[in-house]
Design a protein around this motif. Structure first.
Motif, mmCIF file in Angstrom:
data_model
loop_
_atom_site.group_PDB
_atom_site.id
_atom_site.type_symbol
_atom_site.label_atom_id
_atom_site.label_comp_id
_atom_site.label_asym_id
_atom_site.label_seq_id
_atom_site.Cartn_x
_atom_site.Cartn_y
_atom_site.Cartn_z
ATOM 1 N N LYS A 16 0.832 -1.107 0.031
ATOM 2 C CA LYS A 16 0.139 -0.268 -0.034
ATOM 3 C C LYS A 16 0.845 1.121 0.077
ATOM 4 N N ASN A 17 2.191 1.063 0.348
ATOM 5 C CA ASN A 17 2.978 2.306 0.441
ATOM 6 C C ASN A 17 3.857 2.338 -1.009
ATOM 7 N N GLY A 18 3.362 1.297 -1.831
ATOM 8 C CA GLY A 18 4.454 1.432 -3.155
ATOM 9 C C GLY A 18 5.684 0.604 -3.255
ATOM 10 N N GLY A 19 5.818 0.050 -2.102
ATOM 11 C CA GLY A 19 7.248 -0.786 -1.810
ATOM 12 C C GLY A 19 6.882 -2.370 -2.573
ATOM 13 N N THR A 20 8.015 -2.721 -3.032
ATOM 14 C CA THR A 20 7.992 -4.146 -3.670
ATOM 15 C C THR A 20 7.587 -5.048 -2.833
ATOM 16 N N GLU A 21 6.796 -6.025 -3.156
ATOM 17 C CA GLU A 21 6.505 -7.028 -2.070
ATOM 18 C C GLU A 21 7.730 -7.999 -1.985
ATOM 19 N N HIS A 22 7.771 -8.531 -0.481
ATOM 20 C CA HIS A 22 9.134 -9.415 -0.135
ATOM 21 C C HIS A 22 9.070 -10.936 -0.601
ATOM 22 N N PHE A 23 8.566 -11.039 -1.802
ATOM 23 C CA PHE A 23 8.623 -12.729 -2.221
ATOM 24 C C PHE A 23 9.118 -12.895 -3.798
ATOM 25 N N GLU A 24 9.898 -13.631 -3.880
ATOM 26 C CA GLU A 24 10.221 -13.737 -5.377
ATOM 27 C C GLU A 24 8.860 -14.302 -6.226
ATOM 28 N N ARG A 25 8.467 -15.417 -5.935
ATOM 29 C CA ARG A 25 7.394 -15.920 -6.483
ATOM 30 C C ARG A 25 6.783 -16.998 -5.796
ATOM 31 N N ILE A 26 5.322 -16.955 -5.857
ATOM 32 C CA ILE A 26 4.436 -18.186 -5.253
ATOM 33 C C ILE A 26 4.156 -19.348 -6.283
ATOM 34 N N VAL A 27 4.350 -20.265 -6.287
ATOM 35 C CA VAL A 27 4.066 -21.340 -7.275
ATOM 36 C C VAL A 27 2.929 -22.348 -6.730
ATOM 37 N N ILE A 28 1.664 -22.597 -7.270
ATOM 38 C CA ILE A 28 0.699 -23.374 -6.919
ATOM 39 C C ILE A 28 0.679 -24.415 -7.924
ATOM 40 N N ARG A 29 0.682 -25.589 -7.283
ATOM 41 C CA ARG A 29 0.813 -26.966 -8.252
ATOM 42 C C ARG A 29 -0.468 -27.927 -8.006
ATOM 43 N N PRO A 30 -0.728 -28.769 -8.915
ATOM 44 C CA PRO A 30 -2.058 -29.600 -8.436
ATOM 45 C C PRO A 30 -1.730 -30.417 -7.345
ATOM 46 N N GLY A 31 -2.751 -30.523 -6.323
ATOM 47 C CA GLY A 31 -2.405 -31.319 -5.196
ATOM 48 C C GLY A 31 -1.854 -30.811 -4.014
ATOM 49 N N GLU A 32 -1.485 -29.430 -4.379
ATOM 50 C CA GLU A 32 -1.294 -28.871 -3.241
ATOM 51 C C GLU A 32 -2.422 -27.873 -2.518
ATOM 52 N N THR A 33 -2.048 -27.586 -1.043
ATOM 53 C CA THR A 33 -3.161 -26.796 -0.380
ATOM 54 C C THR A 33 -2.246 -25.648 0.113
ATOM 55 N N LEU A 34 -2.979 -24.279 0.072
ATOM 56 C CA LEU A 34 -2.295 -23.095 0.390
ATOM 57 C C LEU A 34 -3.278 -22.523 1.194
ATOM 58 N N SER A 35 -3.024 -21.960 2.334
ATOM 59 C CA SER A 35 -3.809 -20.908 3.129
ATOM 60 C C SER A 35 -3.499 -19.482 3.128
ATOM 61 N N ILE A 36 -4.365 -18.608 2.870
ATOM 62 C CA ILE A 36 -3.814 -17.302 2.900
ATOM 63 C C ILE A 36 -4.587 -16.657 4.437
#
Lengths: 259, 235
Positions: A16-36
């Motif tokens: 929200k302040n215009g800075g770049t987010e601190h992760f390179e990439r988030i990859v989601i593959r079949p069979g994976e579970t991810l919580s936010i």
């Protein structure tokens, strides 16, 4: 749905302040579970909207979402029948004045699926997710929240055959979250939860922590939280059993927790 | 100046779409807004207050609001020109679904709510079939099956239409609409603008306030219940 979809990649945008987010990439593959996870207003919905829309540095967050490493063709982003993502929220409803069977048949016809028995398979799958049995001749508009969510998840798995299913805060909907996670793993679906629920958050392979519109941390599931998960499972089992007893009209007079 | 004409049934989310257009383009252009309605409308006041844009309304009263819109369109373009507008957005009242206020050299947008039922697109005539873009709002509230069927029904009525599904309040998916508006051509000569389709034939004397029932009492375009071999009865 395109069976060729092997992975979805989220590339960082701006906070929200215009800075770049601190992760390179988030990859989601079949069979994976991810919580936010994250407090209200931290950007959880914006993140799933980016995934659902395949943002291309053209949403407020500035994120880019790729399919198999490249920008997906516009057709699969815009046509809901071709889109590899199904988003199911607390607000999502079946509005048609149809029986469950007719409703699913409508979807089957629209997808031009000829396989016999898919409607029955979908109803049976939905019934694995909910304690309140869904009858084929019940009206969809009169299903409970839990039944509706269960039916929509099952529909996305079988008829939609969608590789990625996003569930936005379904914990209050009265569906068996652990069953959903287990079954969808078996079906090789990627499952993304926006959640405040400790059981769901700890069961997932990865946990994305949001704050101030940005991803602040990605926690990979390792053995260290297993003990906590075990304890939460027990508590959840206890609460479920109590819920059933209260529904059945029992008085709960014994000590339920060993405090 | 670019001209954008927005139609759609009441409460479909037309003004939410206008808000998204204004938010997207207000930094680069002046956007003028005209609301056409029958007896009461508040959208012009809301948008003027919210964005400080030139906004006004006209009430059609006893006249069909789409006909009223057609009557005032040239004046509206002149007014927006005086306001220095780069985009003029005209929003219809959206009543009977039969007329359509779309004109040539403009972008015609129909706004339909996804919760209006899967058969809703089939019940709509030129309001849908003569539009360039169908914006389907409240898409976050309906099941996947209904989303897909709704899209098919729109395609059945308007095979070539550009369909944009959105939650218009959040603005998801609206990038395709904005791209379309950004790529529009300017109006060179307002005199060359015409209605896209022929509206339902003329008007009858019910339209102008005669209250008698039965075709015997009316002229213009009239219809009998039985044997309507002739449906036009002139003066």
């Amino acid at each position: 749905m395109d069976p060729e979809i092997a992975e979805i990649t989220v590339l960082p945008g701006k906070d929200k302040n215009g800075g770049t987010e601190h992760f390179e990439r988030i990859v989601i593959r079949p069979g994976e579970t991810l919580s936010i996870v994250g407090p209200t207003g931290s950007g959880k919905s914006a993140l799933i909207n980016d995934i659902e829309l395949f943002a291309s540095n053209d949403t407020v967050t500035g994120r880019t979402v790729l399919v198999n490493g490249t920008v997906p063709p516009e057709e699969i982003v815009r046509d809901p029948a071709k889109k590899p993502v199904a988003l199911i929220t607390q607000g999502t409803k079946c509005l048609a004045d149809l029986a469950v069977r007719e409703f699913l048949e409508m979807h089957v016809r629209s997808r031009k699926i000829v396989r016999k028995g898919i409607v029955e398979e979908t109803i049976a799958l939905a019934n694995e997710f909910t304690g309140e049995k869904i009858a084929a001749d019940a009206r969809v508009a009169s299903l409970s929240g839990g039944q509706t969510r269960s039916l929509m998840v099952a529909d996305a798995v079988t008829i939609g055959n969608t590789p990625i299913i996003i569930l936005d805060e379904i914990e209050n909907a009265g569906i068996f979250r652990d069953r959903v996670i287990e079954v969808l793993k078996a079906y090789k679906k990627a499952l993304v939860f926006v959640t405040h629920d400790p059981l769901v958050a700890l069961m997932c392979d990865r946990r994305i922590v949001m704050c101030n519109g940005t991803v602040v941390r990605v926690i990979e599931r390792c053995g260290e939280e297993d003990r906590a998960l075990e304890a939460i499972r027990k508590m959840d089992g206890l609460l479920c059993a109590l819920r059933e007893r209260i529904r059945a009209g029992e008085s709960i007079t014994e000590a339920v927790f060993a405090v | 100046m670019k001209l954008v004409v927005i139609a759609g049934p009441p409460s479909a989310g037309k003004t939410a779409v206008v808000r998204q257009i204004v938010r997207t383009f207000q930094d680069s252009e002046t956007i003028a807004y005209l609301k056409i309605d029958v007896v009461r409308a508040f959208e012009d006041e809301e948008l003027r207050k919210e964005f400080g844009i030139p906004a006004r309304k006209i009430y059609s009263g006893d006249l069909c609001p789409d006909h009223a819109g057609i009557m005032v369109m040239q004046d509206a373009i002149a007014w927006a020109g005086c306001e220095g507008a780069g985009i003029l957005v005209v929003e219809s009242a959206g009543l009977c679904l039969r007329c359509s206020p779309y004109v040539t050299r403009a972008l015609g947008i129909v706004v339909i709510s996804a919760i209006s039922g899967t058969h809703a697109p089939l019940k709509m005539g030129p309001m849908l079939s003569l539009a360039d873009v169908a914006v389907v709002t409240r898409i976050d509230l309906v099941s996947q099956a209904e989303k897909e069927v709704f899209r098919e029904q729109i395609r059945e009525v308007a095979p070539a239409i550009d369909i944009i599904e959105t939650n218009a309040v959040q603005g998801t998916g609206m990038r395709y609409l904005m791209r379309r508006i950004a790529g529009m051509e300017e109006i060179a000569d307002p005199e060359t603008i015409e209605l896209r389709g022929v509206p339902p034939l003329g008007v009858c004397t019910v339209c102008v306030g005669k209250k008698e029932i039965g075709w015997q009492h009316h002229f213009g375009v009239v219809r009998q219940l039985e044997g309507a071999d002739w449906i036009f009865r002139g003066e």
